[in-house]
Design a protein around this motif. Sequence first.
Motif, PDB file in Angstrom:
ATOM      1  N   UNK A   1      -3.306   7.591  42.512  1.00  0.00           N
ATOM      2  CA  UNK A   1      -2.957   7.004  41.218  1.00  0.00           C
ATOM      3  C   UNK A   1      -1.661   6.213  41.273  1.00  0.00           C
ATOM      4  N   UNK A   2      -0.638   6.780  41.925  1.00  0.00           N
ATOM      5  CA  UNK A   2       0.671   6.129  41.905  1.00  0.00           C
ATOM      6  C   UNK A   2       0.752   4.915  42.818  1.00  0.00           C
ATOM      7  N   UNK A   3      -0.335   4.633  43.543  1.00  0.00           N
ATOM      8  CA  UNK A   3      -0.335   3.486  44.448  1.00  0.00           C
ATOM      9  C   UNK A   3      -1.247   2.364  43.973  1.00  0.00           C
ATOM     10  N   UNK A   4      -1.940   2.552  42.850  1.00  0.00           N
ATOM     11  CA  UNK A   4      -2.912   1.544  42.411  1.00  0.00           C
ATOM     12  C   UNK A   4      -2.224   0.221  42.116  1.00  0.00           C
ATOM     13  N   UNK A   5      -1.234   0.262  41.259  1.00  0.00           N
ATOM     14  CA  UNK A   5      -0.585  -0.983  40.847  1.00  0.00           C
ATOM     15  C   UNK A   5       0.192  -1.616  41.997  1.00  0.00           C
ATOM     16  N   UNK A   6       0.913  -0.819  42.762  1.00  0.00           N
ATOM     17  CA  UNK A   6       1.720  -1.376  43.851  1.00  0.00           C
ATOM     18  C   UNK A   6       0.834  -1.970  44.943  1.00  0.00           C
ATOM     19  N   UNK A   7      -0.296  -1.327  45.227  1.00  0.00           N
ATOM     20  CA  UNK A   7      -1.215  -1.876  46.225  1.00  0.00           C
ATOM     21  C   UNK A   7      -1.775  -3.214  45.765  1.00  0.00           C
ATOM     22  N   UNK A   8      -2.151  -3.278  44.482  1.00  0.00           N
ATOM     23  CA  UNK A   8      -2.674  -4.531  43.937  1.00  0.00           C
ATOM     24  C   UNK A   8      -1.634  -5.637  44.016  1.00  0.00           C
ATOM     25  N   UNK A   9      -0.392  -5.320  43.687  1.00  0.00           N
ATOM     26  CA  UNK A   9       0.665  -6.328  43.733  1.00  0.00           C
ATOM     27  C   UNK A   9       0.941  -6.774  45.157  1.00  0.00           C
ATOM     28  N   UNK A  10       0.864  -5.862  46.123  1.00  0.00           N
ATOM     29  CA  UNK A  10       1.060  -6.240  47.521  1.00  0.00           C
ATOM     30  C   UNK A  10      -0.051  -7.179  47.992  1.00  0.00           C
TER      31      UNK A  10
END
Length: 223
Positions: free
Chosen positions: A178-187
């Motif tokens: 869950x805590x990596x969804x947004x950051x992965x998408x932004x990367x």
Amino acid sequence: MPTLERHDDVFVLDLGDTENRFHPDWLAAVGAALDEVEGTDGSRALVTVATGKFFSNGLDLDWLGAHPDQHEEYVRDVHALLARVLALPVITVAALQGHTFAAGAMLSLAHDLRVMRADRGFWCLPEAAIDIPFTRGMSALIQARLVPQTAHEAMTTARRYGGGDALTAGIVDHAVPEDAVRSTAQQLAAAQVGKAGTTLATIKTRMYSPVLDLLRDRTDPRG
């Protein structure tokens, strides 16, 4: 209501923190955000996110029930959003932190890439279960973005895919905590900002020309 922010060369469109159904005002706000993304020059990409339990639950059935005389124009507006995202002249990434259903799932398919939460939340096309047939444009979009076996299963059985199953089926490109969804998408988006522009728009338009023709056909939107 949806909001748009910019982090370096990555625009982040937050759809909201409710069920994020496609109310006409919501559609207008998303359209205004896409105007800004499309009208900006230079390197850029788009990440679409949401906050809370839902990414999007799709069509606003309550609004439709209260406005039966506006069904066709409403479907035209939904089709226009799907077509616009599909052909947007920037790389787009959908960050699916929660339930992604019906037209919300179709909106995710209109993005170039999808990142989904691995442990909770479902991606689903429930139309067969709720007795609402796909329009020709919607059917074409789904079939263009999914392999035939997955499209058939998703469209005819209303299966709910968790993150791992969605990854295996090719619905999403990444399933992460869950805590990596947004950051992965932004990367992912940040790595593709240099692709923005007319060449990318031409590639997408030619790649999905039959789908776009159907989604942009305003003569029989529900047919």
